[in-house]
Enzyme design. Sequence first.
Site, PDB file in Angstrom:
ATOM      1  N   ALA A  23       0.911  -1.215   0.196  1.00 41.89           N
ATOM      2  CA  ALA A  23       0.009   0.216   0.022  1.00 41.89           C
ATOM      3  C   ALA A  23       0.828   1.091  -0.248  1.00 41.89           C
ATOM      4  O   ALA A  23       0.396   2.125  -0.698  1.00 41.89           O
ATOM      5  CB  ALA A  23      -1.060  -0.077   1.145  1.00 41.89           C
ATOM      6  N   THR A  27       0.477   5.414  -1.502  1.00 43.40           N
ATOM      7  CA  THR A  27      -0.134   6.496  -0.458  1.00 43.40           C
ATOM      8  C   THR A  27       0.326   7.890  -1.154  1.00 43.40           C
ATOM      9  O   THR A  27      -0.531   8.871  -0.947  1.00 43.40           O
ATOM     10  CB  THR A  27       0.358   6.393   0.705  1.00 43.40           C
ATOM     11  OG1 THR A  27       1.880   6.184   0.884  1.00 43.40           O
ATOM     12  CG2 THR A  27       0.028   5.194   1.428  1.00 43.40           C
ATOM     13  N   PHE A  34      -4.905   0.583   3.412  1.00 43.56           N
ATOM     14  CA  PHE A  34      -6.077  -0.167   3.525  1.00 43.56           C
ATOM     15  C   PHE A  34      -6.885   0.269   4.935  1.00 43.56           C
ATOM     16  O   PHE A  34      -7.858   0.692   5.013  1.00 43.56           O
ATOM     17  CB  PHE A  34      -6.035  -1.442   3.305  1.00 43.56           C
ATOM     18  CG  PHE A  34      -7.018  -2.375   3.906  1.00 43.56           C
ATOM     19  CD1 PHE A  34      -8.374  -2.321   3.119  1.00 43.56           C
ATOM     20  CD2 PHE A  34      -6.948  -3.245   4.921  1.00 43.56           C
ATOM     21  CE1 PHE A  34      -9.389  -3.141   3.809  1.00 43.56           C
ATOM     22  CE2 PHE A  34      -7.941  -3.817   5.362  1.00 43.56           C
ATOM     23  CZ  PHE A  34      -9.090  -3.927   4.869  1.00 43.56           C
ATOM     24  N   GLN A 104       0.610  -5.988  -4.085  1.00 40.10           N
ATOM     25  CA  GLN A 104      -0.486  -6.564  -3.213  1.00 40.10           C
ATOM     26  C   GLN A 104      -1.710  -5.546  -3.378  1.00 40.10           C
ATOM     27  O   GLN A 104      -2.829  -5.577  -2.870  1.00 40.10           O
ATOM     28  CB  GLN A 104      -0.152  -6.174  -1.814  1.00 40.10           C
ATOM     29  CG  GLN A 104       0.801  -7.534  -1.318  1.00 40.10           C
ATOM     30  CD  GLN A 104       1.513  -7.330   0.253  1.00 40.10           C
ATOM     31  OE1 GLN A 104       2.319  -6.382   0.379  1.00 40.10           O
ATOM     32  NE2 GLN A 104       0.587  -7.898   1.144  1.00 40.10           N
ATOM     33  N   HIS A 122      -3.615  -9.543  -5.302  1.00 37.38           N
ATOM     34  CA  HIS A 122      -5.025  -9.339  -4.820  1.00 37.38           C
ATOM     35  C   HIS A 122      -5.953  -9.002  -5.633  1.00 37.38           C
ATOM     36  O   HIS A 122      -7.032  -8.416  -5.352  1.00 37.38           O
ATOM     37  CB  HIS A 122      -4.936  -8.560  -3.534  1.00 37.38           C
ATOM     38  CG  HIS A 122      -4.147  -8.949  -2.253  1.00 37.38           C
ATOM     39  ND1 HIS A 122      -3.392  -8.130  -1.269  1.00 37.38           N
ATOM     40  CD2 HIS A 122      -3.906 -10.088  -1.808  1.00 37.38           C
ATOM     41  CE1 HIS A 122      -2.745  -8.751  -0.355  1.00 37.38           C
ATOM     42  NE2 HIS A 122      -2.822 -10.057  -1.018  1.00 37.38           N
ATOM     43  N   CYS A 130     -19.413 -10.578 -13.955  1.00 39.72           N
ATOM     44  CA  CYS A 130     -20.667 -11.106 -13.381  1.00 39.72           C
ATOM     45  C   CYS A 130     -20.708 -12.428 -12.850  1.00 39.72           C
ATOM     46  O   CYS A 130     -19.870 -13.180 -13.311  1.00 39.72           O
ATOM     47  CB  CYS A 130     -21.655 -11.217 -14.601  1.00 39.72           C
ATOM     48  SG  CYS A 130     -23.282 -11.804 -14.042  1.00 39.72           S
ATOM     49  N   THR A 193       5.353  -1.747   2.378  1.00 41.18           N
ATOM     50  CA  THR A 193       4.667  -3.063   2.719  1.00 41.18           C
ATOM     51  C   THR A 193       5.143  -3.240   4.126  1.00 41.18           C
ATOM     52  O   THR A 193       6.400  -3.253   4.491  1.00 41.18           O
ATOM     53  CB  THR A 193       4.617  -4.252   1.900  1.00 41.18           C
ATOM     54  OG1 THR A 193       4.000  -5.327   2.584  1.00 41.18           O
ATOM     55  CG2 THR A 193       6.058  -4.813   1.558  1.00 41.18           C
TER      56      THR A 193
END
Length: 246
Positions: A23, A27, A34, A104, A122, A130, A193
């Site tokens: 993440a 940023t 998250f 990730q 991820h 669908c 991370t």
Amino acid sequence: MDQFQQLASWIKDSGNIVFFGGAGTSTESGIPDFRSAAGLYQTQHNSPYPPEVMLSRSFFMSSPDIFFDFYRSKMIHPEAKPNGAHRLLAKLEDEGKLKAVITQNIDGLHQIAGSRRVLELHGSIHRNYCMGCRRYYSLEEWLAMTEAVPRCPDCGGIIKPDVVLYEEALDQEVLVEAVDSIARADLLIIGGTSLTVHPAASLVTYFSGRHTVLLNRDPTPYDEQADLIITERIGDVMGRLQGLLA
């Protein structure tokens, strides 16, 4: 030789670099990590649900309206642009030095910056399917849907983002490719991370190359194994590196 010169020297000497990111890589593009996003949501919406519950498969199935409210408001940032980290990684791939980005993140910023070999552990917000007929929807098509629970106009099935929820397994083909890429690398750069989310974090243990570099503002469980640790913001680090590598 300072930390930045050392890293630049290793990059110049390497022919098989792999970047493993989380993440913190995004940023500086305006995407909150998250747990920050989830905490903000819980405060604003007076929600009793922790993030791990809201983004679980069972919660998605039982309360899709709450899931999509959170997902739309806190997990999607279509306005975000790649930062210096994304751009330098794409440049290193163009030069033939970087062989894979393992991420990730689900934001797709590496591809927007120009990276081609991106292994998304991820999933991605840019792919939506669908659950009934498996019809594909782009992020733009998905965002244009106004109902609380987006449904396929063909069959009425729920359109689920192609992201890995809690209680769901990671894609085995992506995992195998990530392990192989790390095992072959001579330089592993880990950035943004905490290395606490498994099984993704355990992938770095397959590295047996020359140097491991950690670019993270906070300590990680892998710090003792790293050859170099830089705790400044990853976008700033990559920006300075670009100048040293020019």
